[in-house]
Design a protein around this motif. Structure first.
Motif, PDB file in Angstrom:
ATOM      1  N   LEU A 264      81.905  82.880  79.223  1.00 64.70           N
ATOM      2  CA  LEU A 264      80.808  82.397  80.532  1.00 64.70           C
ATOM      3  C   LEU A 264      79.756  82.677  79.540  1.00 64.70           C
ATOM      4  N   VAL A 265      78.785  83.605  79.610  1.00 67.57           N
ATOM      5  CA  VAL A 265      77.334  83.549  79.745  1.00 67.57           C
ATOM      6  C   VAL A 265      77.631  82.563  78.241  1.00 67.57           C
ATOM      7  N   VAL A 266      78.175  82.433  77.140  1.00 67.14           N
ATOM      8  CA  VAL A 266      77.842  81.903  75.901  1.00 67.14           C
ATOM      9  C   VAL A 266      77.510  79.819  76.503  1.00 67.14           C
ATOM     10  N   CYS A 267      78.444  79.940  77.153  1.00 64.44           N
ATOM     11  CA  CYS A 267      79.271  78.545  77.777  1.00 64.44           C
ATOM     12  C   CYS A 267      77.848  78.455  78.436  1.00 64.44           C
ATOM     13  N   GLN A 268      77.175  79.077  79.350  1.00 63.40           N
ATOM     14  CA  GLN A 268      76.678  78.764  80.389  1.00 63.40           C
ATOM     15  C   GLN A 268      74.961  78.046  79.929  1.00 63.40           C
ATOM     16  N   SER A 269      75.268  78.878  79.229  1.00 72.28           N
ATOM     17  CA  SER A 269      73.497  79.389  78.483  1.00 72.28           C
ATOM     18  C   SER A 269      73.696  78.150  77.864  1.00 72.28           C
ATOM     19  N   VAL A 270      74.014  77.629  76.529  1.00 71.83           N
ATOM     20  CA  VAL A 270      74.101  76.440  75.616  1.00 71.83           C
ATOM     21  C   VAL A 270      74.169  75.657  76.157  1.00 71.83           C
ATOM     22  N   VAL A 271      75.036  75.208  77.196  1.00 73.68           N
ATOM     23  CA  VAL A 271      75.249  73.749  77.899  1.00 73.68           C
ATOM     24  C   VAL A 271      73.566  73.747  78.639  1.00 73.68           C
ATOM     25  N   THR A 272      73.456  74.732  79.736  1.00 73.89           N
ATOM     26  CA  THR A 272      72.895  74.289  80.546  1.00 73.89           C
ATOM     27  C   THR A 272      70.885  74.189  79.124  1.00 73.89           C
ATOM     28  N   CYS A 273      70.979  74.865  78.081  1.00 75.71           N
ATOM     29  CA  CYS A 273      69.516  75.044  77.518  1.00 75.71           C
ATOM     30  C   CYS A 273      69.609  73.034  76.965  1.00 75.71           C
ATOM     31  N   PHE A 274      70.847  72.833  76.092  1.00 78.86           N
ATOM     32  CA  PHE A 274      71.121  71.591  75.488  1.00 78.86           C
ATOM     33  C   PHE A 274      71.227  71.186  76.822  1.00 78.86           C
ATOM     34  N   TYR A 275      71.414  70.698  77.824  1.00 82.53           N
ATOM     35  CA  TYR A 275      70.879  69.213  78.819  1.00 82.53           C
ATOM     36  C   TYR A 275      70.028  69.437  78.473  1.00 82.53           C
ATOM     37  N   ILE A 276      69.250  70.334  79.482  1.00 83.62           N
ATOM     38  CA  ILE A 276      67.775  70.691  79.420  1.00 83.62           C
ATOM     39  C   ILE A 276      66.786  70.055  78.229  1.00 83.62           C
ATOM     40  N   ALA A 277      66.973  70.194  77.224  1.00 76.88           N
ATOM     41  CA  ALA A 277      66.624  69.483  75.519  1.00 76.88           C
ATOM     42  C   ALA A 277      67.017  68.388  75.349  1.00 76.88           C
ATOM     43  N   ILE A 278      68.271  67.360  75.210  1.00 72.40           N
ATOM     44  CA  ILE A 278      68.553  66.505  75.137  1.00 72.40           C
ATOM     45  C   ILE A 278      67.409  65.723  76.809  1.00 72.40           C
ATOM     46  N   GLY A 279      68.321  65.907  78.143  1.00 75.35           N
ATOM     47  CA  GLY A 279      67.543  64.911  78.832  1.00 75.35           C
ATOM     48  C   GLY A 279      65.858  64.805  78.402  1.00 75.35           C
ATOM     49  N   VAL A 280      65.394  65.681  78.438  1.00 76.04           N
ATOM     50  CA  VAL A 280      63.411  65.466  78.373  1.00 76.04           C
ATOM     51  C   VAL A 280      63.545  64.856  77.658  1.00 76.04           C
ATOM     52  N   VAL A 281      63.778  64.921  76.023  1.00 79.85           N
ATOM     53  CA  VAL A 281      63.714  64.020  75.653  1.00 79.85           C
ATOM     54  C   VAL A 281      64.011  62.699  75.249  1.00 79.85           C
ATOM     55  N   ILE A 282      64.873  62.746  75.214  1.00 81.43           N
ATOM     56  CA  ILE A 282      65.952  60.988  75.321  1.00 81.43           C
ATOM     57  C   ILE A 282      65.055  59.894  76.230  1.00 81.43           C
ATOM     58  N   TYR A 283      65.054  60.768  77.548  1.00 77.72           N
ATOM     59  CA  TYR A 283      64.282  60.383  79.161  1.00 77.72           C
ATOM     60  C   TYR A 283      62.562  60.257  79.011  1.00 77.72           C
ATOM     61  N   TYR A 284      62.224  61.405  77.934  1.00 77.24           N
ATOM     62  CA  TYR A 284      60.495  61.265  77.882  1.00 77.24           C
ATOM     63  C   TYR A 284      60.379  59.517  77.227  1.00 77.24           C
ATOM     64  N   PHE A 285      61.013  59.227  75.598  1.00 80.75           N
ATOM     65  CA  PHE A 285      60.473  58.353  74.349  1.00 80.75           C
ATOM     66  C   PHE A 285      61.419  56.936  75.312  1.00 80.75           C
ATOM     67  N   CYS A 286      61.856  56.802  75.731  1.00 78.47           N
ATOM     68  CA  CYS A 286      63.237  55.827  76.534  1.00 78.47           C
ATOM     69  C   CYS A 286      62.443  55.417  78.029  1.00 78.47           C
ATOM     70  N   GLY A 287      62.356  56.411  78.956  1.00 81.34           N
ATOM     71  CA  GLY A 287      61.729  55.975  79.913  1.00 81.34           C
ATOM     72  C   GLY A 287      62.858  55.119  80.839  1.00 81.34           C
ATOM     73  N   SER A 288      62.383  54.642  81.589  1.00 80.35           N
ATOM     74  CA  SER A 288      62.621  53.456  82.517  1.00 80.35           C
ATOM     75  C   SER A 288      64.172  52.381  81.680  1.00 80.35           C
ATOM     76  N   TYR A 289      63.852  52.508  80.103  1.00 83.82           N
ATOM     77  CA  TYR A 289      65.200  51.762  80.096  1.00 83.82           C
ATOM     78  C   TYR A 289      65.887  52.349  78.659  1.00 83.82           C
ATOM     79  N   VAL A 290      65.692  53.432  79.541  1.00 80.45           N
ATOM     80  CA  VAL A 290      67.315  54.621  78.432  1.00 80.45           C
ATOM     81  C   VAL A 290      68.363  54.040  78.920  1.00 80.45           C
ATOM     82  N   SER A 291      69.554  54.096  77.700  1.00 80.95           N
ATOM     83  CA  SER A 291      70.979  53.162  78.132  1.00 80.95           C
ATOM     84  C   SER A 291      72.042  54.378  78.842  1.00 80.95           C
ATOM     85  N   SER A 292      72.563  53.373  79.333  1.00 77.91           N
ATOM     86  CA  SER A 292      74.363  54.500  79.770  1.00 77.91           C
ATOM     87  C   SER A 292      75.565  54.198  79.204  1.00 77.91           C
ATOM     88  N   PRO A 293      76.260  54.579  78.491  1.00 80.05           N
ATOM     89  CA  PRO A 293      75.741  56.052  78.614  1.00 80.05           C
ATOM     90  C   PRO A 293      74.544  56.167  77.005  1.00 80.05           C
TER      91      PRO A 293
END
Length: 460
Positions: A264-293
């Motif tokens: 569980l510790v391995v899972c949640q640590s990797v998942v949370t760090c990855f979500y924050i890093a990916i979410g922030v970087v992609i949104y920073y460069f794309c802004g309101s023009y980010v696609s879904s997915p």
């Protein structure tokens, strides 16, 4: 489970650890012998990757869009808070399972908490949740196939292809044999998202941004969205962490459940760090023009490449969802029978019937509600929240309430307060999130003229 002899298991863990395949009695599966499937063959590494694969998949592709609705700072705060609550919920599952070995799934918890009505309610919610998520997975696969093939054929055909693939692989009998696919799927989805993340960073603008003006990223530190937009975004984040109810099934098939917390510790640590890093970087460069997915944010070429890598990950996620709910139905029908752990005609007929039934219903959902982002947020609010919040608060109170009669320590009082908070927060997010998602779906249909069921239109 006591040992009798060792046998090499090729599917339970990439490290090829030895597992015990012996004649023994399990509190859930009954007699496990060498003549049938070994339902207790998942090592802690395999457990960690199965946990990660139930979470990193569909949800991560919508996190940048959620950040657009909330703003970067509120988005990251909400993600961390939801991650913390769901991590506690996941931890409670592990401790509860060790105390109550006979518990296989969340419906068993429902019976302990609320009697037979609780079993029916929790069991029905569990099945609906994973069937809807499987439908979302099939829709995601169809988007990937459309992107890679440049919409070579009708989207309805791609959804049907996704359903067929999911059925075939979901019918593998045990999680121990599926865990190697989870490794492949996890690597594939992480690679695809990293490709998009790097691409949006080196390109001068996101794919959907205007081409006739100087591009300046329009990301927001704090967004001023409406209530329904904000709560829908929070529901999307909940969806990204909502692998929680699957942890019951995974823990039940662990070789050594005592190592659950390590995984569980391995899972949640990797998942949370990855979500924050990916979410922030992609949104920073794309802004309101980010696609879904989010994989479509960097242009047509990167879109093809990223979806090419993502497809194995989306397929593995979908087959896991089908497998988990199919296994739940299968165990419930055959519990206490020798057919549960023996390779009999009854065993195989019911097993394939369960996975086929789940696949067909999920396929209908994917075809009838072909809107990826809205489907993710609706499912996350209506079914994901009550699977990840309320039951776990009740589980802690069930095991610990009586302790307060003899020793009401400060820790006990704080945990009672926390458990009640999790239950109340869960109900609020479920009701508000469902409202926000329904409003979002209505507005989407009014704005875009609606998307027909079993459509042939390109959804990528």
């Amino acid at each position: 489970m006591s040992s009798a002899k060792e046998k090499e298991s090729l599917g339970s863990d990439p490290s090829q650890e030895h597992v015990l395949v012996e004649e023994s009695r399990d509190a859930v599966f009954g007699e496990i012998t060498e003549d049938g499937p070994n339902y207790r063959a998942v090592g802690w590494k395999g457990t960690a990757v199965l946990m990660m694969k139930t979470q990193i998949g569909l949800g991560v592709l919508s996190i940048p869009v959620a950040f657009d609705a909330l703003g970067v700072v509120p988005g990251v705060i909400c993600l961390i808070v939801i991650g913390a609550i769901t991590t506690w919920s996941d931890y409670i599952i592990g401790t509860f399972k060790l105390r109550h070995r006979e518990v296989y799934n969340i419906d068993d918890v429902g019976e302990l908490l609320l009697g037979r009505p609780g079993r029916i309610l929790f069991g029905a919610a569990f099945c609906l949740w994973w069937i809807f998520v499987a439908g979302s997975g099939m829709l995601g696969i169809s988007i990937g196939l459309n992107a890679v093939s440049s919409h070579a054929t009708c989207t309805a055909v791609y959804v049907a292809v996704a359903a067929a693939i999911a059925f075939v692989f979901a019918s593998i009998q045990t999680l121990g044999r599926i865990s190697w696919l989870a490794w492949v799927g996890l690597f594939a989805i992480l690679t695809s998202i990293m490709i998009v993340t790097v691409a949006v960073g080196i390109q001068d603008r996101p794919s959907a941004a205007p081409k006739d003006a100087v591009w300046v990223p329009d990301y927001k530190i704090v967004s001023h969205s409406s209530f329904y937009e904000a709560i829908s975004a929070i529901s999307t984040i909940i969806f990204a962490y909502a692998g929680t109810p699957a942890f019951f099934s995974i823990a039940s098939e662990m070789r050594e459940p005592e190592h659950y917390n390590r995984a569980l510790v391995v899972c949640q640590s990797v998942v949370t760090c990855f979500y924050i890093a990916i979410g922030v970087v992609i949104y920073y460069f794309c802004g309101s023009y980010v696609s879904s997915p989010a994989l479509g944010s960097a242009g047509p070429i990167v879109k093809k490449v990223s979806y090419g890598f993502a497809l194995p990950g989306l397929i593995v996620s979908t087959l896991l969802f089908v497998h988990i709910v199919g296994k739940y139905m299968f165990v419930r029908m055959l519990k206490g029978s020798r057919h549960l752990t023996a390779n009999t005609i009854t065993h195989w007929a019911l097993w394939l019937g369960c996975t086929a039934s789940v696949t067909i219903i999920a396929y209908i959902i994917a075809s009838a509600i072909p809107v990826f982002g809205d489907l993710v947020s609706l499912v996350g609010a209506l079914l994901g929240t009550p699977m990840c919040f309320q039951p776990m608060g009740g589980m802690w109170l069930y095991d610990n309430w009586s302790k307060g009669k003899t020793d009401r320590t400060m820790r006990w009082k704080l945990m009672v307060g926390w458990s009640i908070f999790v239950i109340v927060a869960g109900f609020f997010l479920m009701i508000a999130g469902t409202y926000g998602s329904v409003v979002s779906i209505i507005n989407s249909y009014q704005k875009n003229g609606g998307t027909s069921a079993w459509t042939c239109a390109d959804n990528s």
